[in-house]
Write a protein that holds these residues in place. Sequence first.
Motif, PDB file in Angstrom:
ATOM      1  N   ALA A 101       3.609   2.955  18.354  1.00 42.91           N
ATOM      2  CA  ALA A 101       2.786   1.867  18.155  1.00 42.91           C
ATOM      3  C   ALA A 101       1.619   2.047  17.234  1.00 42.91           C
ATOM      4  O   ALA A 101       1.129   1.242  16.350  1.00 42.91           O
ATOM      5  CB  ALA A 101       2.283   1.330  19.343  1.00 42.91           C
ATOM      6  N   LEU A 102       0.931   3.298  17.380  1.00 43.41           N
ATOM      7  CA  LEU A 102      -0.256   3.419  16.611  1.00 43.41           C
ATOM      8  C   LEU A 102       0.360   3.563  15.200  1.00 43.41           C
ATOM      9  O   LEU A 102      -0.553   3.227  14.189  1.00 43.41           O
ATOM     10  CB  LEU A 102      -1.051   4.616  16.966  1.00 43.41           C
ATOM     11  N   LYS A 103       1.221   4.308  15.002  1.00 40.65           N
ATOM     12  CA  LYS A 103       1.698   4.515  13.470  1.00 40.65           C
ATOM     13  C   LYS A 103       2.047   3.215  13.093  1.00 40.65           C
ATOM     14  O   LYS A 103       1.539   3.159  11.679  1.00 40.65           O
ATOM     15  CB  LYS A 103       3.067   5.145  13.617  1.00 40.65           C
ATOM     16  N   THR A 104       2.517   2.118  13.563  1.00 36.95           N
ATOM     17  CA  THR A 104       2.973   0.943  13.057  1.00 36.95           C
ATOM     18  C   THR A 104       1.451   0.223  12.910  1.00 36.95           C
ATOM     19  O   THR A 104       1.523  -0.447  11.597  1.00 36.95           O
ATOM     20  CB  THR A 104       3.807   0.049  14.117  1.00 36.95           C
ATOM     21  N   ALA A 105       0.645   0.433  13.787  1.00 39.65           N
ATOM     22  CA  ALA A 105      -0.473  -0.212  13.477  1.00 39.65           C
ATOM     23  C   ALA A 105      -1.548   0.048  12.246  1.00 39.65           C
ATOM     24  O   ALA A 105      -1.848  -0.654  11.695  1.00 39.65           O
ATOM     25  CB  ALA A 105      -1.603  -0.322  14.846  1.00 39.65           C
ATOM     26  N   LEU A 106      -1.534   1.410  12.062  1.00 42.14           N
ATOM     27  CA  LEU A 106      -2.044   1.971  10.989  1.00 42.14           C
ATOM     28  C   LEU A 106      -1.338   1.728   9.752  1.00 42.14           C
ATOM     29  O   LEU A 106      -2.261   1.403   8.703  1.00 42.14           O
ATOM     30  CB  LEU A 106      -2.138   3.484  11.354  1.00 42.14           C
ATOM     31  N   ALA A 107       0.039   1.560   9.645  1.00 42.52           N
ATOM     32  CA  ALA A 107       0.511   1.247   8.460  1.00 42.52           C
ATOM     33  C   ALA A 107       0.086  -0.241   8.040  1.00 42.52           C
ATOM     34  O   ALA A 107      -0.273  -0.661   6.877  1.00 42.52           O
ATOM     35  CB  ALA A 107       2.001   1.380   8.541  1.00 42.52           C
ATOM     36  N   ILE A 108       0.250  -1.114   9.200  1.00 43.62           N
ATOM     37  CA  ILE A 108      -0.410  -2.726   8.811  1.00 43.62           C
ATOM     38  C   ILE A 108      -2.049  -2.649   8.382  1.00 43.62           C
ATOM     39  O   ILE A 108      -2.210  -3.420   7.169  1.00 43.62           O
ATOM     40  CB  ILE A 108      -0.360  -3.469   9.976  1.00 43.62           C
ATOM     41  N   ALA A 109      -2.685  -1.839   8.947  1.00 46.95           N
ATOM     42  CA  ALA A 109      -4.139  -1.306   8.462  1.00 46.95           C
ATOM     43  C   ALA A 109      -4.319  -1.171   7.163  1.00 46.95           C
ATOM     44  O   ALA A 109      -4.850  -1.590   6.332  1.00 46.95           O
ATOM     45  CB  ALA A 109      -4.899  -0.661   9.450  1.00 46.95           C
ATOM     46  N   LYS A 110      -3.352  -0.116   6.783  1.00 43.43           N
ATOM     47  CA  LYS A 110      -3.306   0.455   5.247  1.00 43.43           C
ATOM     48  C   LYS A 110      -2.910  -0.671   4.382  1.00 43.43           C
ATOM     49  O   LYS A 110      -3.644  -0.742   3.287  1.00 43.43           O
ATOM     50  CB  LYS A 110      -2.330   1.461   5.237  1.00 43.43           C
ATOM     51  N   ALA A 111      -1.985  -1.379   4.713  1.00 41.09           N
ATOM     52  CA  ALA A 111      -1.537  -2.434   3.835  1.00 41.09           C
ATOM     53  C   ALA A 111      -2.556  -3.495   3.440  1.00 41.09           C
ATOM     54  O   ALA A 111      -2.527  -4.309   2.611  1.00 41.09           O
ATOM     55  CB  ALA A 111      -0.284  -2.891   4.488  1.00 41.09           C
ATOM     56  N   ASN A 112      -3.540  -3.517   4.441  1.00 43.07           N
ATOM     57  CA  ASN A 112      -4.353  -4.544   4.272  1.00 43.07           C
ATOM     58  C   ASN A 112      -5.787  -3.881   3.772  1.00 43.07           C
ATOM     59  O   ASN A 112      -6.885  -4.645   3.429  1.00 43.07           O
ATOM     60  CB  ASN A 112      -4.945  -5.081   5.554  1.00 43.07           C
ATOM     61  N   GLY A 113      -5.758  -2.686   3.294  1.00 44.12           N
ATOM     62  CA  GLY A 113      -6.861  -1.936   2.712  1.00 44.12           C
ATOM     63  C   GLY A 113      -7.902  -1.325   3.842  1.00 44.12           C
ATOM     64  O   GLY A 113      -9.023  -0.872   3.474  1.00 44.12           O
TER      65      GLY A 113
END
Length: 327
Positions: free
Chosen positions: A160-172
């Motif tokens: 879950a955390l990895k997915t969340a951080l990927a979404i955060a990265k995609a948003n800058g």
Amino acid sequence: MARIYKDGDADLSVIRGKVVAVLGYGIQGRAWALNMRDSGVKVIVGVRPGKSFDLARQEGFEVYPVGDAVRRADIIAVLLPDMVQPSVWGSEIAPGLRRGMTVVFAHGFNIRFGLIRPPSDVDVVLIAPKAPGKAVRDEFVRGWGVPALVAVHQDFTGSALKTALAIAKANGFTRVGVIETTFAEETETDLIGEQNVLVGGLLQLLRYGFEVMVELGYQPEVAYFEAINEAKLIMDLIWERGLTGMLLGVSETARYGGLTVGPYVINEDVKRRMKEAAEKVRSGEFAKEWIAEYQRGAPRLRELLEQVSNSQVERVGEFLRQLMRSK
Ligand code: NDP
Ligand code: MG
Ligand code: MG
């Protein structure tokens, strides 16, 4: 020290090949959808027919009713208004959820206060940008981002955390920094902060500051400049240089008067009330009150808003803003 994730801690490949449905194309939804698409993520939009449905389509997205978008997605970002989320969740989101999906919230309200109870076989995470939607998009376009908070409520898949951080990265967001928190901390501090300081405390301070001068017989136009308009300049100084930087940026007289009189006006009694208000947030009493008010059609909110908009300070402010704008 808080745990902070940066770009190097997040891996976009975690969400490559996955479909992210952005639900709602409003202040946050539009910014997230555009940012993530620019980051190479497959984004679709789920929203009801209407203005934002048309806008999302114009801006090149595949747009579906919410339920259809959920069924086509692996990850959903719930960016509908908080008070609308519980009913849309029940009617359109929950029926389309499948085992192993990720549900992303941008604010923890509905999870924290139990208005949405996701099934146990999905990941539930929070990515809360600490900025308005406009900045979320503008900063990303500038090659930067805004700070955000991340939390995991439910980790069914173990990633879950990895997915969340990927979404955060995609948003800058990880360009700046994403601080680890919990749904409870994010929700409670957001509400306490906006009530005691940002929206509630500040508004009341400005109103009283203005009224005191007017009641003492000073001209309202002059009072507006001294009690309200210049607050922006002070906030800008604090934003750029911190509290001490602000104090060093004003006159010695303002520095001495401010440091001695400030704590007399905003005293321990005010602090005690701030704690009382915070306790109402923490106990759920505020959420209960607001949900009931919202369900009645928010008559009290409308009345309070009208009181502000009809007050003298607003007429004076409007006049002066006009004056300052016209060349
Ligand atoms: P908005 O009010 O801007 O979002 C409205 C969007 O939801 C519009 O696209 C609207 O469509 C759609 N919508 C409303 N009702 C429905 C419905 N019944 N069915 C389908 N779609 C609907 O929300 P925000 O962007 O302000 O907030 C989204 C989330 O982000 C919230 O959780 C909020 O707390 C969080 N957040 C917001 C911030 C901000 O800057 N505003 C900052 C940080 C977090 P239509 O055009 O048809 O009305
Ligand atoms: Mg906030
Ligand atoms: Mg808030």
